[in-house]
Design a protein around this motif. Structure first.
Motif, PDB file in Angstrom:
ATOM      1  N   PRO D 188       3.408  25.552  33.394  1.00 31.60           N
ATOM      2  CA  PRO D 188       3.713  26.274  32.162  1.00 31.60           C
ATOM      3  C   PRO D 188       4.567  25.361  31.372  1.00 31.60           C
ATOM      4  N   ALA D 189       5.397  24.495  31.767  1.00 36.05           N
ATOM      5  CA  ALA D 189       6.329  23.856  30.836  1.00 36.05           C
ATOM      6  C   ALA D 189       5.611  22.864  30.266  1.00 36.05           C
ATOM      7  N   LEU D 286       7.994  32.521  33.232  1.00 37.72           N
ATOM      8  CA  LEU D 286       6.983  31.333  33.222  1.00 37.72           C
ATOM      9  C   LEU D 286       5.340  31.813  33.106  1.00 37.72           C
ATOM     10  N   PHE D 287       5.076  32.767  33.890  1.00 34.80           N
ATOM     11  CA  PHE D 287       3.632  33.231  33.637  1.00 34.80           C
ATOM     12  C   PHE D 287       3.432  34.417  33.135  1.00 34.80           C
ATOM     13  N   LEU D 288       4.430  35.398  33.034  1.00 32.01           N
ATOM     14  CA  LEU D 288       4.151  36.833  32.873  1.00 32.01           C
ATOM     15  C   LEU D 288       4.616  37.240  31.730  1.00 32.01           C
ATOM     16  N   GLY D 289       5.096  36.402  30.822  1.00 27.67           N
ATOM     17  CA  GLY D 289       5.475  36.735  29.352  1.00 27.67           C
ATOM     18  C   GLY D 289       6.841  37.176  29.068  1.00 27.67           C
ATOM     19  N   GLY D 290       7.748  36.721  30.220  1.00 28.87           N
ATOM     20  CA  GLY D 290       9.089  37.417  30.058  1.00 28.87           C
ATOM     21  C   GLY D 290       9.361  38.570  29.601  1.00 28.87           C
ATOM     22  N   TYR D 291      10.393  38.519  28.574  1.00 27.59           N
ATOM     23  CA  TYR D 291      10.553  40.100  27.802  1.00 27.59           C
ATOM     24  C   TYR D 291       9.554  40.661  26.865  1.00 27.59           C
TER      25      TYR D 291
END
Lengths: 392, 158, 154, 367
Positions: D188-189, D286-291
């Motif tokens: 993701p980075a 990283l993968f699920l969109g955070g907030y």
């Protein structure tokens, strides 16, 4: 002679050549037990390891020794029976069978057919209890806690079944010379059959969750192999010997207590995965034996003859006449036998009990060489020891 | 190529076995628990339970039969006189020794000692688990008129 | 083949007594020939396991060691050998070098009965602590009064 | 420089404090401000996180095993963990003879610190982040290594062979799993072009298909393996079953914390849950969109753009879901053997990680 931590260790068990080591490192001496979670009681195992690799392993028993045989010699025949229960507290009825059968043979006591069938039913329920516990415990050793509790659920119901008849949950004091203490009701028989169905229905759950789990298979298949010749040399019996490929089951070979009336198979290793005699096969062996035991229980309930459940000739002060006998029977952990000698006195002259765990543990030293510590746990868990019966 | 196939199979098996495991354990979250809430819910205790003794003091004739057959000598009886007129001074059972084998119930000529349904006896010292059944204050001691609230365990009398 | 026949054929001078009837058939052999007798049982009678080693105290002057062998197939059965040794100096040759199961069983017999096994690779107490006095299963065993400060008698 | 960027909260507090005394904000006030933030985090995050995590685990484990779990202390047993904490505090603190006293005493603090310091960089909601570091992801991975040091310290100083073995397993396992963990985190980075967790989160603003896990569909080929890899390696780094070898209780009695008692044991016990939660949080970032919510209401210019409680809700939901799956896995799977743990790391996870990274790089090059 090697002395490690004040313990004299067996030289003959170390006779095998040292394992190849690429880096020269210091050996660690581990004291596993008597308070280790995986020694299933108060077994003490002294390990010499190279990091995680076990170089040799010395089981030291005797922490739970009560000299059961001396107690039996000091008490009358009737008084001695509750003590035998306490040898293998997980398969107490089978322990009672061990003593009672040889005394009955030596004294030529007749057992009514109904009592024989009741003994079979109770002993098989006890075997299922014990095997469920062993299989669950093995899962626990492998780090799977949940199947253990699922198996305890069915075990709990079986304990209640036995409690309803015998009055005890763990230590039954049910089988007496010449019969059993109490008859069963029709209602109980129905409950028993219903329980059999429930256990059979849950077998798939255990198998999917534990037995055929990929991680579990990887940890136990081909690990800690006890082959046929080792098992025979060390007189290891029960599921260990059968998982090693020897079709030895005293219920079939030398039938006692009317086992010849029932139709059942003796599961023999290798089973569908793993190598013959490995940890997985021993675990699978137990689960298959549960299924066979359920079969026997169903047949015995269906065929249960009517009649007396105890021999009226046996009174409280009964003494065995002079004589001796050696009868072995199939307990959950192996063959329990009693060499019984009577001199006609009020107590047994000699009642030498064979604890199957005692012989089964003795092969730990030879089999564990070169295993990882995790595999040693798999070995000990799949041997399934009860220290009460090992140390007697 | 074979090695690669095995590798892929191992990865697949790892995922599959995890999935199978979860399909077994996760549904249990939504099922009713099997366990009982012990002090509030008492488990089914069958009438045959060999628990702490129940003693009918008025029937006892101090014949000492129960003390004699006890494998561990945990019964101590002290009485004045014998037979029907006996006055029991102490009838102690030492539960730190008792095997709960129910052998003491069998020889009793008047059937005054039974195994009861009670199973919880705790104490901080060993003396606290010695129960004197001659003490009429003890709830498990019954005189002749009262009814024993539980089915008497009668083992086959030989 | 029955053990009595096999043994009297192979080593007639060693067989002292052979009982074939009753609840417990056995063959009594000379104590110093037990290793050989066990070998005969294995080769002629199909004894696959040494099932149990028992000691029996016969006061005033004898002690017995009873070996139970097992034949698994064909015709599963228990085969019994007995040896008798003087109580004053009970020594029996050890089977532990040929039958691994005898290792612990003989140690236990030494521990509890006080019968020594000549040639045993690891002749120590197994169930009782190393500093225990006496052998409990002997008929004249004196119970200890205390053990390391623990009262043994009430 | 990491330290060059002053964390926003502590600088506010530093300024406020300086104004109170009537001085220009200098390093002293910054330090005090940072301490205040730390104290607030300890009070508001550590306590509920640790205790709530323990409660959730026990309750869920209970239900999965056909039991009830804690239900005596407080309603639904909610106060059980608190009662346990009090019990741990009241217990005797044993320092056994032969232990290396300073190391033995210091180790739990180090582990505790390392596990909770990870929360500093987590973007809980828009604007709700203690320190939006440029190298937030790197900082987080470095803290996992710091925890290992604490655990080795504990195992070594205990003067107990089981502890030593547990510590050695910890080193072997966690240090190895840093590799796949790092590789998976790189995907993701690399896709975003930043190591800042806030930047990575905001890159995924919008509806569910904007999440990095399956962004533009064909990215899923690289990202789904990377997600599974990060999750698995995270389990191993947090010493969770089936990778709980350092404390495998059926093998090593209790592993590295065999000799610890009382609150020192508690300081090993709580960080485990903190680690699980922060790893779940990072996975969700990283993968699920955070907030960001799955419908896209928090995307720039939409209804909930920059609304902190909406973001916090979704962050909490995603983290808790991942946390619960970690618990469910623990109570389902048996433990893996130590050599198989190594095999899994180097022969299974590492190649997958490399493949994912290569694919991500290629996709990035191709646009």
């Amino acid at each position: 002679m090697t002395v490690i931590q004040g313990v004299k260790l067996d030289e003959s068990e170390r006779a095998a050549p040292a394992l190849p080591r690429d880096i020269l490192t210091e050996e660690l001496v581990f004291n596993m037990g008597p308070q280790h979670p995986s020694t299933h009681g108060v077994l003490r195992v002294v390990l010499r390891t190279d990091g995680e690799v076990v170089h040799d392993c010395h089981p030291l028993v005797g922490n739970l020794h009560r000299c059961c045989e001396k107690i039996l010699e000091n008490l009358t025949y009737v008084q001695g029976l509750p003590y035998v229960d306490r040898m293998d507290y997980l398969g107490a009825l089978n322990m009672e069978m061990g003593l009672v059968l040889s005394v009955e043979k030596a004294a030529a006591v007749e057992v009514p057919k109904r009592a024989q069938y009741l003994r079979v039913i109770m002993c098989e329920i006890n075997r299922v209890i014990s095997h469920l516990f062993a299989a669950g415990q093995f899962g626990l050793d492998m780090g799977a806690f949940t199947p253990f509790l699922y198996m305890f659920r069915e075990r709990e119901e079986a304990l209640l079944l036995l409690n309803q008849v015998t009055g005890g949950r763990l230590l039954y004091h049910y089988i007496r010379y010449g019969g059993v203490t109490r008859d069963v009701t029709d209602d109980w028989l129905k409950r028993c059959l219903a329980w059999c169905d429930r256990v059979a229905a849950h077998m798939d759950e255990y198998n999917n969750l534990l037995t055929y789990n990929h991680i579990f298979l990887n940890r136990t298949c081909g690990v800690a192999i006890i082959d046929k010749s080792t098992a025979l040399r060390y007189a290891a019996t029960g599921p260990i010997l059968r998982a090693a490929g020897v079709a030895r089951d005293l219920r079939k070979d030398i039938p006692y207590s009317s086992y010849e009336d029932f139709d059942f198979k003796v599961p023999v290793g290798p089973h569908d995965k793993g190598v013959v005699g490995d940890s997985w096969n021993r675990h699978r062996q137990r689960l298959l034996e549960i299924e066979e035991s359920l079969k026997i229980i169903r047949q015995a309930v269906a065929k249960l003859p009517s009649g007396d459940v105890s021999n009226p000739k046996i009174s409280r002060g009964w003494k065995a006449p002079e004589g001796e006998a050696y009868v072995a029977s199939e307990a959950p952990r192996g063959e329990i036998s009693c060499y019984f000698v009577s001199d006609g006195g009020k107590a047994p002259y000699r009642a030498r009990m064979r604890g199957p765990s005692f012989q089964n543990i003795s092969l730990l030293g030879e089999t564990s060489r070169g295993l990882l510590i995790g595999d040693l746990i798999a070995l000990m868990g799949s041997i399934d020891i009860t220290l009460g019966e090992c140390d007697r | 190529m074979m090695a690669l196939r095995n590798w892929a199979r191992a990865v697949w098996m790892g995922l599959k076995t995890t999935w199978i495991g979860l399909t077994i354990t996760v549904p249990y979250i939504f099922r009713r628990p099997y366990t009982l809430q012990y002090p509030e819910e008492i488990p089914e205790i069958p009438p045959t339970e060999r628990g702490l003794h129940v003693f009918e003091i008025d029937k006892c004739i101090a014949c000492d039969q129960c003390a004699k057959i006890c494998p561990v000598d945990c019964i101590t009886i002290e009485a004045e006189g014998k037979g029907k007129t006996a006055r029991i001074r102490t009838f102690e059972i030492d539960y730190s020794k008792c095997l709960f084998c129910a052998l003491c119930c069998e020889p009793c000529p008047t059937e005054c000692i039974h195994m009861g349904p009670h199973f919880d006896l705790v104490g901080y010292t060993r003396d606290e688990v010695i129960i004197d059944y001659a003490d009429r204050e003890n709830p498990r001691v019954f005189s002749g008129e009262e009814k024993i609230p539980y089915e008497i365990v009668s083992f086959s009398r030989k | 083949m029955k053990p009595a026949e096999a043994l009297s054929a192979a080593m007639p001078d060693a067989v002292e007594e052979a009982v074939e009837e009753g609840t417990h058939p056995f063959v009594r052999v000379k104590a110093e020939r037990i290793v050989e007798a066990a070998r005969v049982l294995r080769e002629k009678c199909g004894a696959a396991m040494l099932h149990q080693v028992s000691g029996v105290d016969r006061p005033p002057d004898r002690m017995e060691v009873v070996y139970h062998f097992t034949r698994i197939a064909p015709d599963p059965a228990f085969l019994c050998l007995k040896v008798s040794v003087p109580r004053s100096d009970p020594v029996v040759p050890s089977l532990a070098n040929e039958w691994a199961s005898a290792n612990w069983a003989e140690r236990e017999t030494w521990d509890l009965m006080g019968i020594r096994f000549a040639g045993h690779p690891h002749h120590y107490r197994i169930l009782l602590p190393e500093d225990w006095e006496g052998h409990p299963l002997r008929k004249d065993y004196q119970y200890p009064v205390e053990y390391h400060g623990v009262d043994c008698v009430e | 420089m990491i330290l060059a960027e002053t964390p926003p909260f502590s600088s506010h507090i530093a300024g406020w404090l300086a104004g109170l005394v009537g001085m220009e904000p200098n390093w002293l006030f910054s330090a005090v401000g940072a301490l205040v933030v730390a104290a607030v985090i300890l009070l508001l995050v550590v306590t509920p996180v640790g205790l709530g995590g323990v409660y959730l685990e026990r309750k869920l484990a209970g239900r999965m095993q056909n039991r009830r779990g804690p239900n005596r202390v407080g309603p639904y047993g909610l106060l059980q963990s608190l009662a346990d904490g009090v019990k741990l505090l009241a217990k005797e603190d044993i320092l056994q003879r032969g232990a290396d006293s300073p190391l033995f005493r210091f180790a739990p603090y180090l582990v505790f610190m390392a596990a909770f310091a990870g929360f500093v960089v987590l973007p809980f909601a828009p604007g709700l982040v203690a320190a939006d570091l440029d190298v937030g992801l790197f900082y987080f991975l470095a803290l996992i290594a710091l925890e290992t040091v604490g655990i080795v310290m504990a195992g070594w100083s205990s003067n107990n062979k089981w502890s030593l073995l547990g510590a050695m397993r910890e080193v072997a396992q966690v240090v190895s799993y840093e590799l796949p963990l790092g590789l998976a985190a790189m995907c993701p980075a690399l896709a975003v072009g930043s190591l800042s967790l806030v930047a990575i989160t905001d890159y995924q603003a919008g509806p569910i298909w904007k999440w990095l896990l399956w962004r533009d569909i064909y990215w899923a080929i690289a990202m789904v393996p990377a997600f599974l890899l990060f999750y698995t390696a995270g389990l191993a780094a947090a010493k969770r079953a089936p990778f709980d070898l350092p404390e495998a209780e059926s093998e090593l009695t209790a592993g590295f914390h065999t000799e610890y008692s009382g609150m020192r044991f508690g300081m090993f016990f709580l960080p485990e849950y903190a680690m699980m939660l922060s790893l779940s949080a990072v996975t969700s970032v990283l993968f699920l969109g955070g907030y960001h919510d799955p419908i896209g209401l928090s995307a720039p210019g939409k209804l909930f753009d920059g609304v902190w409680w909406w973001g916090l809700l979704w962050f909490f939901l995603k983290t808790t879901f991942l946390f619960l799956t970690q618990i469910a896995l623990r109570w389902t799977l048996p433990r893996i053997r130590i050599d198989q743990v190594m095999y899994l790391c180097y022969k299974v996870l590492l190649p997958i990680g490399m493949g994912s990274l290569l694919l991500t790089a290629a996709l990035r090059l191709l646009g």
